[in-house]
Design an enzyme around this catalytic site. Structure first.
Site, PDB file in Angstrom:
ATOM      1  N   ALA A 185      43.874  34.694  48.577  1.00 40.72           N
ATOM      2  CA  ALA A 185      43.230  35.397  47.460  1.00 40.72           C
ATOM      3  C   ALA A 185      41.718  35.229  47.533  1.00 40.72           C
ATOM      4  CB  ALA A 185      43.759  34.881  46.121  1.00 40.72           C
ATOM      5  N   ASP A 186      41.267  34.013  47.792  1.00 47.48           N
ATOM      6  CA  ASP A 186      39.837  33.765  47.957  1.00 47.48           C
ATOM      7  C   ASP A 186      39.273  34.570  49.124  1.00 47.48           C
ATOM      8  OD1 ASP A 186      38.945  31.840  45.991  1.00 47.48           O
ATOM      9  OD2 ASP A 186      40.265  30.392  46.941  1.00 47.48           O
ATOM     10  N   MET A 187      39.959  34.515  50.246  1.00 47.40           N
ATOM     11  CA  MET A 187      39.394  35.080  51.469  1.00 47.40           C
ATOM     12  C   MET A 187      39.409  36.597  51.482  1.00 47.40           C
ATOM     13  SD  MET A 187      40.718  32.334  54.279  1.00 47.40           S
ATOM     14  CE  MET A 187      40.391  30.582  54.012  1.00 47.40           C
ATOM     15  N   GLY A 190      36.590  37.643  49.461  1.00 46.88           N
ATOM     16  CA  GLY A 190      35.360  37.508  50.230  1.00 46.88           C
ATOM     17  C   GLY A 190      35.148  38.645  51.201  1.00 46.88           C
TER      18      GLY A 190
END
Length: 427
Positions: A185-187, A190
């Site tokens: 989810a973070d990546m 990003g």
């Protein structure tokens, strides 16, 4: 440096084999942990100058994530912060915010992943920043976006993986919902931030208009549901966990072999014919239940154990070589260690080695983009906290050594002096 000069810098043509696409673009990076740092690292790989603003006492939260630590540096932090310079400023102080605003005056892009409203409370909202630098592209990454009932919820990867439906379709159908083994989810947020920033830079070069880019982790991860969402929209039924099975292809999953596990992807009737020929499974090929791809899916419960029994007879290497030689999609289930040492990656320049002042030889998996069939090289190691504060304040803003020292004594900034750096290396 004036705003006009800062804006012009990013639109000037760059030439020469050693230059990178974003050379001349300056990005003020207010992000921390994963989503934002992952985005700015990739922008730095492409040649942008990344000035990472960190809190002076502890810095980016991920500097404390561990173990493991190497030379006092978190392996977690080292994995997503190459090609950046660290400038440690206390943004809760008036003097610190004034320094940041002066840096903003020289920038093309500012990126932040605070919870919505934080920048406003600091007096660093987009309107304020754009009054100083009308050509500034502002990018915000948050967990749930700036509007809607969940806007103020904190955006943690695990939480978003669940909220985006990914965990409900991942894992053993008889077991519990399972997160993806990396911070997806973070990546993915990003990566979408990088896409949005690049689009905004291009539009600005054509029109002079500076956009605001907003990325929600929930929006970003939900967009990966693709065919799973398509199944729901078409049928009204919500897909459920299937382990490693594919909902519309069979056999297309993970199988145990004599010494481990492989993935097998018999994605069409041609591959099914080849699979039966290579394995000598004439009876399966002639079985009317398995003649076509839709029939194989309909009779998955009967077919899967038959395929599994065939594959148990030989090793991983045997099947990958034999099936691969016939053109049948298959592959090893590699460990992280095997991936990091894999010739396919090492020979393509995908493993970076950087000399860090405290951690020594730091290795990262590189940016996958290749230009003119060449990997992106010349990576700078992740910075130590405040390593470049003095350099940035003096070279970009014209601060004298006495001014820098006075700000450091007051705790407005943190600078890593040459002496401190040498002591760190010695320890």
């Amino acid at each position: 440096m004036s705003t006009n000069v800062a804006a012009q810098r990013s639109t000037q043509p760059i030439s020469g084999k050693d230059s990178k696409p974003l050379s001349g673009v300056r990005i003020i990076d207010l992000t921390r942990v994963v989503s934002g740092p992952f985005a700015t690292m990739h922008l730095g790989d492409l040649g942008a100058e990344i000035i990472k603003i960190e809190e002076p006492v502890n810095g980016d939260d991920s500097r404390a994530f561990g173990p493991p630590f190497v030379g006092g540096e978190s392996a977690y932090f080292l994995s997503v912060n190459r090609n950046k310079r660290s400038c440690a400023i206390d943004l809760k102080s008036d003097a610190g915010r004034q320094i940041l605003l002066q840096l903003i005056d020289t920038a093309d892009v500012v990126v932040q992943n605070f919870r919505p409203g934080t920048m406003d409370r600091l007096g660093l909202d987009n309107e304020t920043l754009r009054k100083r630098n009308p050509k500034l592209i502002c990018c915000a990454i948050s967990g749930f976006g700036t509007e809607g009932p969940d806007a103020q919820r904190p955006g943690y990867d695990l939480i978003v993986q669940g909220e985006a439906g990914v965990m409900d379709i991942t894992g053993d159908p008889k077991g519990q919902p399972t997160k993806v083994g990396t911070s997806i989810a973070d990546m993915i947020a990003g990566l979408f931030a990088v896409q949005g920033i690049l689009s905004a830079l291009y539009e600005r070069s054509q029109t002079g208009i500076a956009r605001t880019v907003e990325i929600s982790m929930l929006d970003a991860l939900s967009s990966l549901l693709t065919f799973n969402a398509g199944i729901y929209f078409t049928t009204g039924a919500s897909p459920t966990r299937r382990g490693n099975e594919h909902p519309t292809i069979c056999p297309y999953e993970t199988f145990q072999v004599a010494d481990g596990w492989i993935n097998l992807g018999v994605a069409n009737d041609k591959f099914w014919r080849l699979f039966c020929e290579v394995t000598g499974a004439k009876d399966l090929f002639e079985d009317e239940r398995f003649t076509t791809a839709p029939e194989r899916v309909s009779h998955r419960l009967e077919l899967t154990p038959l395929v599994a029994a065939i594959l148990l007879d030989h090793t991983r290497e045997y099947w990958v070589e034999k099936l691969g030689k016939a053109g049948i999609p298959c592959g090893l289930i590699r460990t992280v260690a095997e991936v990091c040492e894999a010739p396919q990656l090492t020979q393509r320049g995908m493993i970076l080695s950087m000399e860090h002042p405290a951690a020594g030889d730091v290795k990262n998996i590189s940016n996958p983009i290749r230009l003119d069939d060449e990997p992106l090289r010349q990576a700078a190691p992740p910075p130590m906290l405040g390593q470049h504060t003095h350099e940035i304040l003096s070279s970009l803003l014209g601060f004298s050594p006495a001014q820098v020292a006075e700000l450091s004594q007051r705790g407005v900034i943190r600078e890593l002096s040459e002496r401190t750096e040498q002591q760190t290396i010695a320890n």
